[in-house]
Scaffold this active site. Structure first.
Site, PDB file in Angstrom:
ATOM      1  N   LEU A  32       0.810  -1.233   0.000  1.00 24.02           N
ATOM      2  CA  LEU A  32       0.000   0.000   0.000  1.00 24.02           C
ATOM      3  C   LEU A  32       0.837   1.275   0.000  1.00 24.02           C
ATOM      4  O   LEU A  32       0.301   2.370   0.109  1.00 24.02           O
ATOM      5  CB  LEU A  32      -0.925   0.002   1.226  1.00 24.02           C
ATOM      6  N   ARG A  33       2.162   1.105  -0.116  1.00 23.41           N
ATOM      7  CA  ARG A  33       3.018   2.305  -0.110  1.00 23.41           C
ATOM      8  C   ARG A  33       2.667   3.248  -1.246  1.00 23.41           C
ATOM      9  O   ARG A  33       2.683   4.465  -1.092  1.00 23.41           O
ATOM     10  CB  ARG A  33       4.491   1.905  -0.210  1.00 23.41           C
ATOM     11  N   GLY A  34       2.370   2.695  -2.414  1.00 26.06           N
ATOM     12  CA  GLY A  34       2.035   3.521  -3.574  1.00 26.06           C
ATOM     13  C   GLY A  34       0.823   4.397  -3.310  1.00 26.06           C
ATOM     14  O   GLY A  34       0.821   5.597  -3.629  1.00 26.06           O
TER      15      GLY A  34
END
Length: 353
Positions: free
Chosen positions: A288-290
């Site tokens: 979920l970093r993006g």
């Protein structure tokens, strides 16, 4: 309080606002300065494209920060998350620290640096004989609340890159030796640069950088001449060149200060957040970093433009830099130039563009 006047430094640095042809890199650096929680930027591109010059130039233009006097960690006088345990203990005892203004630090990490040089060392002998925690701060301590720059990051030992990324993400550095543990704040903007011809970073490490800026050698002959002339003028008479860009430098600095103040008030609509996650899902971005970085960068961009409400255009301006380096699954693949991200963005946002 921050200082708004640009002082002439002992060693003149090429003015940030004079740099042309590398707008993506300049924007990525500005957004990370506005919100360091974006997670830094990795700048990959050809040799001689002004990567180091641009990073030094933005550090020189930044507003001064308030720090506790004589503190090796550049402790913030009010924010507990950005101060050392010693300063915090004194404040809790009711002691008021002396505050001074200091230029934002830019720390260069040499390629041959050891873990001790980066993290700091504990003097075990002193600890055992005198019963005190004797700590020799490293580069991470010096970089707190500043910029840590790693040139040729793709040639740096993976273990050291891991340490840098962990500290940048958590905001703290912990050193443990022989049962003695010392920790200090290490909240910095991590900037890495490199030439892809000399090797790429592993996808797992690339993913940890908030943004990816790709720079190419300027092809336009007129622009190349302009860049050469600007550099030549600066080398001949740095003070005259700095005076010429003084107004633009002041305007940029004030824009950064205003954006930093505006950032906590910026909001992004739920439907836009859903669309961002749709783009990430469609591109098969792991984790979920993006999503998180694109949300943060969009808000920083809105603040940079002097607004509190994120627009579709704000997202469009940053999404390629936030996602292009997360598409690589195989270490042998090359990084997408951004076409894939933009096409997916256009498709998903088509109903509200």
């Amino acid at each position: 309080m921050t200082s708004n006047t640009i002082k002439t430094t002992a060693r003149p640095i090429f003015p940030f606002t004079a740099i042309v042809g590398q707008e993506e890199m300049k924007l990525a650096l500005a957004l990370n300065v506005i919100d360091p929680k974006i997670g830094g930027v990795i700048i990959m591109g050809d040799r001689g494209t002004g990567k180091s010059t641009t990073i030094r130039a933005i550090t020189d233009i930044l507003p001064e920060i308030e720090v506790v006097e004589d503190d090796p960690f550049n402790s913030h006088p009010n924010d507990f998350e950005l101060m050392s345990d010693d300063v915090r203990a004194k404040i809790e005892q009711g002691l008021k620290p002396k505050i001074v203004l200091k230029k934002v630090m830019m720390v260069d990490l040499p390629l041959g640096a050891t873990e001790d040089r980066v993290c700091g060392t504990i003097d075990i002998e002193k600890a055992l004989t005198e019963g005190i925690k004797a700590f020799e701060p490293g580069l991470l301590a010096k970089a707190n609340r500043g910029i840590l720059y790693v040139d040729e990051v793709n040639l740096l030992d993976d273990h050291l890159v891991d340490i840098l990324l962990d500290s940048a993400a958590s905001g703290w550095n912990t050193v443990e030796r022989e049962g003695i543990s010392i920790r200090h704040p290490a909240r910095f903007v991590l900037v890495g640069s490199g030439n892809p011809e000399e090797g790429e970073l592993r996808p797992q490490l690339l993913d940890r950088f908030g943004m990816h800026s790709e720079i190419r050698t300027v092809k336009n002959p007129e622009l190349r001449v302009q860049i050469v002339e600007q550099r030549s003028d600066f080398d001949k008479n740095p003070q005259e060149s700095l005076a010429k860009y003084q107004t633009l430098q002041e305007e940029f600095r004030n824009k950064i200060i205003k954006a930093q103040e505006l950032l906590p008030q910026t909001t992004i609509d739920y439907k836009l957040r859903v669309k961002i996650s749709q783009v990430c899902s469609e591109l098969d971005v792991d984790g979920l970093r993006g999503d998180i970085v694109t949300n943060r960068a969009s808000r920083a961009y809105a603040a940079y433009e002097g607004r509190t409400q994120v627009t579709v255009n704000d997202i469009k301006s940053v999404i390629t830099m936030c996602l292009r380096h997360r598409l690589r699954k195989d270490p042998l693949e090359t990084i997408d130039s951004g076409d894939k991200v933009q096409k997916t963005f256009e498709k998903i946002f088509s109903d509200i563009v």
